[in-house]
Design a protein around this motif. Sequence first.
Motif, PDB file in Angstrom:
ATOM      1  N   UNK A  25      42.796 -21.605  70.361  1.00 33.97           N
ATOM      2  CA  UNK A  25      42.608 -21.229  68.958  1.00 33.97           C
ATOM      3  C   UNK A  25      42.690 -22.438  68.036  1.00 33.97           C
ATOM      4  N   UNK A  26      42.422 -23.646  68.555  1.00 37.41           N
ATOM      5  CA  UNK A  26      42.541 -24.858  67.744  1.00 37.41           C
ATOM      6  C   UNK A  26      41.624 -24.814  66.530  1.00 37.41           C
ATOM      7  N   UNK A  27      40.404 -24.319  66.688  1.00 35.06           N
ATOM      8  CA  UNK A  27      39.484 -24.265  65.551  1.00 35.06           C
ATOM      9  C   UNK A  27      40.045 -23.384  64.442  1.00 35.06           C
ATOM     10  N   UNK A  28      40.680 -22.287  64.811  1.00 38.38           N
ATOM     11  CA  UNK A  28      41.290 -21.404  63.807  1.00 38.38           C
ATOM     12  C   UNK A  28      42.424 -22.124  63.081  1.00 38.38           C
ATOM     13  N   UNK A  29      43.186 -22.916  63.818  1.00 36.54           N
ATOM     14  CA  UNK A  29      44.294 -23.665  63.227  1.00 36.54           C
ATOM     15  C   UNK A  29      43.771 -24.752  62.290  1.00 36.54           C
ATOM     16  N   UNK A  30      42.740 -25.476  62.718  1.00 36.51           N
ATOM     17  CA  UNK A  30      42.129 -26.499  61.865  1.00 36.51           C
ATOM     18  C   UNK A  30      41.596 -25.877  60.588  1.00 36.51           C
ATOM     19  N   UNK A  31      40.904 -24.755  60.715  1.00 36.13           N
ATOM     20  CA  UNK A  31      40.334 -24.086  59.540  1.00 36.13           C
ATOM     21  C   UNK A  31      41.423 -23.657  58.571  1.00 36.13           C
ATOM     22  N   UNK A  32      42.545 -23.199  59.102  1.00 36.86           N
ATOM     23  CA  UNK A  32      43.646 -22.764  58.238  1.00 36.86           C
ATOM     24  C   UNK A  32      44.222 -23.924  57.446  1.00 36.86           C
ATOM     25  N   UNK A  33      44.398 -25.082  58.107  1.00 37.22           N
ATOM     26  CA  UNK A  33      44.915 -26.249  57.401  1.00 37.22           C
ATOM     27  C   UNK A  33      43.942 -26.710  56.331  1.00 37.22           C
ATOM     28  N   UNK A  34      42.658 -26.728  56.675  1.00 40.72           N
ATOM     29  CA  UNK A  34      41.645 -27.147  55.710  1.00 40.72           C
ATOM     30  C   UNK A  34      41.593 -26.186  54.527  1.00 40.72           C
ATOM     31  N   UNK A  35      41.696 -24.893  54.796  1.00 39.24           N
ATOM     32  CA  UNK A  35      41.672 -23.901  53.719  1.00 39.24           C
ATOM     33  C   UNK A  35      42.861 -24.056  52.780  1.00 39.24           C
ATOM     34  N   UNK A  36      43.970 -24.567  53.328  1.00 39.96           N
ATOM     35  CA  UNK A  36      45.160 -24.789  52.497  1.00 39.96           C
ATOM     36  C   UNK A  36      45.047 -26.076  51.680  1.00 39.96           C
ATOM     37  N   UNK A  37      43.952 -26.830  51.882  1.00 37.65           N
ATOM     38  CA  UNK A  37      43.761 -28.065  51.138  1.00 37.65           C
ATOM     39  C   UNK A  37      44.437 -29.268  51.763  1.00 37.65           C
ATOM     40  N   UNK A  38      44.719 -29.200  53.075  1.00 38.78           N
ATOM     41  CA  UNK A  38      45.412 -30.278  53.772  1.00 38.78           C
ATOM     42  C   UNK A  38      44.429 -31.049  54.645  1.00 38.78           C
ATOM     43  N   UNK A  39      44.435 -32.366  54.524  1.00 37.44           N
ATOM     44  CA  UNK A  39      43.579 -33.235  55.334  1.00 37.44           C
ATOM     45  C   UNK A  39      44.044 -33.168  56.783  1.00 37.44           C
ATOM     46  N   UNK A  40      43.104 -32.986  57.718  1.00 31.61           N
ATOM     47  CA  UNK A  40      43.456 -32.776  59.116  1.00 31.61           C
ATOM     48  C   UNK A  40      43.031 -33.953  59.983  1.00 31.61           C
TER      49      UNK A  40
END
Length: 372
Positions: free
Chosen positions: A75-90
């Motif tokens: 589920x890494x893509x889901x985790x990356x998307x969540x961080x990006x949606x929160x406005x956090x650089x990944x």
Amino acid sequence: MAAVSAPDPDPPWALLAELTHGCPLRCAYCSNPTELIGRAAELTAEVWADVFRQAADLGVVQTHLSGGEPLLRRDLAEIVAAADSAGIHTQLVTSGVGLHRERLGHLRDVGLRSVQLSVQHADPRAAARIAGARAFTAKERAARLVRAAGLPLGLNAVLHRANLDALDALVELALNWGADRVELANTQFYGWALRNREALLPSRAQVARARERVERWRERLAGRMELVWVAPDYVDGVAKPCMGGWGAVSLTVAPDGTVLPCPAAADLLGRDAPNVRDHRLGWIWRHSDAFGRYRGQAWMSDPCRGCELRTLDFGGCRCQAYALTGDATRTDPACHRSPDHGVVKALVDAATSRDSAPDGEPLNYAYRTNAP
């Protein structure tokens, strides 16, 4: 111990998200704790999404998605998307094993902004000895994929007795692979690295040669590639300003939700470490004893208490002081002013008196295990 922090500390800006302790490599220098967190205890993607929202509200602007090997998370893509949606650089911190074009493209499309790739040596056989697994070809392929995807690429090489003399080759490898940044990080002795310290600790001459080479490469590469040197505090005798001070600029969330002021603090804090399952990140950062106990200077003992460097090195590393003396309030023994510095000096003296292991000779490593 009662917390001694200021009532309203400055907000953190960085989050190390350790998504899993599972890893296809078994690196002898790994700083993960020797008691690894099992896959069954890992936070779900849904919980990570909430962690990122809380982190952003707290002030975090950047996260390193790390492990172990984060690519083991389906589920890494889901985790990356969540961080990006929160406005956090990944940034993905990876061994490169398991990365393929389609997956990297999807990760980029949902919000991945950069990749840091680990390398153990420029020679594939030597790299396999250090990592306890053959992965060089996978890393080379991963570097090509990252560049083709248009993402910034950083390389991280943890330096130690078995690869310090190959520093030139490591920098040349980074150039050949198209890296934008290279972090030459002398081993920090926590977790598995502490268990393997005798095999990893370099001689003073090795460090001196490597330092000279770094300076020459910096002059040569000025404006082309960033070259970072993480100092070997054992050898230098100078305390490192660990994490910019305890609970000052960053926080770590372990795979099971444990929240730490630095990645190595699990042994020091033990059961005192807070968890995102029980508390909000804001409360943990501002009010928990775990984050407050070594902020500021009130906890310091001599010689730190009267040292003019105390606002620059913050007394050194609390985790290292605890690992070497059993008392986290003591001056970091890596510092030459510490009353316990003799412990570190004796270790470096012993390393200096030994010849480097001959090329091709198996090294006596206790290889990192995998999380159950």
